[in-house]
Design a protein around this motif. Structure first.
Motif, PDB file in Angstrom:
ATOM      1  N   VAL A 101      78.640  69.945   4.146  1.00 37.57           N
ATOM      2  CA  VAL A 101      78.634  69.020   5.277  1.00 37.57           C
ATOM      3  C   VAL A 101      77.189  68.721   5.655  1.00 37.57           C
ATOM      4  N   LEU A 102      76.973  67.507   6.121  1.00 33.22           N
ATOM      5  CA  LEU A 102      75.634  67.092   6.533  1.00 33.22           C
ATOM      6  C   LEU A 102      75.397  67.539   7.976  1.00 33.22           C
ATOM      7  N   LEU A 103      74.359  68.369   8.171  1.00 34.70           N
ATOM      8  CA  LEU A 103      74.013  68.859   9.503  1.00 34.70           C
ATOM      9  C   LEU A 103      72.604  68.427   9.871  1.00 34.70           C
ATOM     10  N   GLN A 104      72.401  68.289  11.163  1.00 36.16           N
ATOM     11  CA  GLN A 104      71.124  67.851  11.713  1.00 36.16           C
ATOM     12  C   GLN A 104      70.548  68.957  12.603  1.00 36.16           C
ATOM     13  N   LEU A 105      69.285  69.294  12.383  1.00 35.14           N
ATOM     14  CA  LEU A 105      68.574  70.208  13.278  1.00 35.14           C
ATOM     15  C   LEU A 105      67.938  69.360  14.366  1.00 35.14           C
ATOM     16  N   LEU A 107      72.410  78.542  13.848  1.00 35.63           N
ATOM     17  CA  LEU A 107      72.474  78.436  15.306  1.00 35.63           C
ATOM     18  C   LEU A 107      72.988  77.033  15.625  1.00 35.63           C
ATOM     19  N   LEU A 108      74.245  76.953  16.066  1.00 35.42           N
ATOM     20  CA  LEU A 108      74.896  75.663  16.233  1.00 35.42           C
ATOM     21  C   LEU A 108      74.799  75.158  17.668  1.00 35.42           C
ATOM     22  N   HIS A 109      74.792  73.837  17.796  1.00 35.50           N
ATOM     23  CA  HIS A 109      74.914  73.194  19.109  1.00 35.50           C
ATOM     24  C   HIS A 109      76.199  73.725  19.756  1.00 35.50           C
ATOM     25  N   PRO A 110      76.178  74.085  21.040  1.00 36.16           N
ATOM     26  CA  PRO A 110      77.362  74.706  21.661  1.00 36.16           C
ATOM     27  C   PRO A 110      78.642  73.885  21.509  1.00 36.16           C
ATOM     28  N   GLY A 111      78.564  72.581  21.704  1.00 37.21           N
ATOM     29  CA  GLY A 111      79.755  71.753  21.565  1.00 37.21           C
ATOM     30  C   GLY A 111      80.287  71.744  20.146  1.00 37.21           C
ATOM     31  N   PHE A 112      79.382  71.654  19.173  1.00 39.89           N
ATOM     32  CA  PHE A 112      79.802  71.661  17.776  1.00 39.89           C
ATOM     33  C   PHE A 112      80.361  73.027  17.389  1.00 39.89           C
ATOM     34  N   TRP A 171      71.781  73.285  15.430  1.00 37.17           N
ATOM     35  CA  TRP A 171      72.327  72.435  14.372  1.00 37.17           C
ATOM     36  C   TRP A 171      73.614  71.772  14.841  1.00 37.17           C
ATOM     37  N   GLY A 172      73.745  70.508  14.499  1.00 35.54           N
ATOM     38  CA  GLY A 172      74.956  69.765  14.812  1.00 35.54           C
ATOM     39  C   GLY A 172      75.132  68.646  13.809  1.00 35.54           C
ATOM     40  N   ILE A 173      75.797  67.602  14.222  1.00 35.80           N
ATOM     41  CA  ILE A 173      76.026  66.456  13.334  1.00 35.80           C
ATOM     42  C   ILE A 173      75.323  65.228  13.904  1.00 35.80           C
ATOM     43  N   PRO A 174      74.958  64.275  13.057  1.00 35.97           N
ATOM     44  CA  PRO A 174      74.365  63.038  13.575  1.00 35.97           C
ATOM     45  C   PRO A 174      75.305  62.364  14.562  1.00 35.97           C
ATOM     46  N   GLY A 175      74.760  61.907  15.669  1.00 38.43           N
ATOM     47  CA  GLY A 175      75.620  61.263  16.654  1.00 38.43           C
ATOM     48  C   GLY A 175      74.852  60.924  17.908  1.00 38.43           C
TER      49      GLY A 175
END
Length: 283
Positions: free
Chosen positions: A37-41, A134-139, A52-56
């Protein structure tokens, strides 16, 4: 979140008292390719920077979740995707503000470029290693449910003659035209997750399926008309072609009891024409 000056940019407070970015809601794209999966820092200066999360980002006024997620992915990762790559959608509603995760899939990992200043890194991460970051809390909260649906493509095979013939609307006067009208209605079909047969697919708000419309007889010339879902002209028996198109996990739409039995024998799930027509009428 994008760097362009758009009408959706701004903070809002939801019914739960939380502050969120996006006056008209927000959306992101969970893109899957070859088990990654494509993740964004997120840039350190941004909200929840360093996670880390997703583009948006924020949706513009009147923009759909799919349009916004694809636009943000272009802005933040330099990836151009057609709407046909979308496989489904999951929405978290906070009351007065919502975030839509749009799921999409491509066959091969695509090159990415963090070119808008909001990403410190973009990386294709194996699905089983996402939780190591370390993920964005919502993600992070959404990931367990999204992981099950990532890369899954719902497939629906439609018995065109049976569905068209299920309503006495004069279809017999122009069989090819009736098939073309059905094809047009199937374009962009979305299937709510709660109307799927139990156990067919992971829980998700809605699915954007691959649709195969099988036509036969006088409707065969529909195959020559572009713009719409996949259309297959049966070279002989329409029933035989539908069975060939069916497979385990496929939904076959037909009210023909014998054909339903043949499709179930190869692992497909068979539903009546009324199931599909209700979806089309509600669109």
């Amino acid at each position: 979140m994008g760097t362009t000056d758009r009408s959706g940019d701004g903070w809002v407070t939801c019914a739960r008292g939380h502050r969120h970015w996006g006056r008209y809601g927000a959306a992101g794209l969970l893109l899957v390719a070859d088990g990654r999966v494509l993740l964004q820092l997120r840039a350190e200066w941004s909200h929840h920077g360093g996670t880390w999360g997703i583009p948006g980002g924020a949706l513009a006024r009147g923009e759909t979740a799919v349009e916004g997620a694809l636009r943000e992915t272009l802005e933040e990762a330099g990836i151009v995707l057609p709407p046909s790559a979308v496989t489904g959608r999951s929405v978290v509603d906070h009351g007065g503000w919502s975030y839509a995760t749009v799921l999409a899939a491509v066959e091969e990992v695509l090159p990415v470029v963090p070119d808008d200043g909001e990403s410190d890194d973009l990386r294709w991460v194996p699905v089983d290693q996402v939780e190591d970051l370390l993920l964005h809390p919502g993600f992070a909260a959404s990931w367990p449910g999204l992981a099950a649906a990532a890369g899954v493509r719902l497939r629906i095979v439609v018995d065109g003659a049976n569905v068209v013939g299920s309503r006495p609307d004069g279809w017999w006067r122009d069989r090819a035209g009736a098939a073309q009208r059905l094809r047009d209605r199937l374009a962009g079909l979305e299937v709510p997750g709660d109307v799927l047969p139990d156990g067919l697919a992971p829980p998700l708000g809605s699915w954007s399926p691959e649709v195969v419309l099988v036509v036969e007889g006088a409707a065969r010339r529909t195959i020559a008309v572009a713009n719409g879902p996949g259309v297959v002209a049966a070279p002989g028996s329409g029933d035989d072609e539908i069975v060939r198109q069916a497979a385990e996990g496929t939904i076959v739409v037909t009210s023909d009891a014998d054909l339903q039995s043949r499709c179930r024998a190869v692992g497909a799930v068979a539903v009546g024409a009324s199931w599909l027509l209700r979806l089309l009428d509600a669109a």
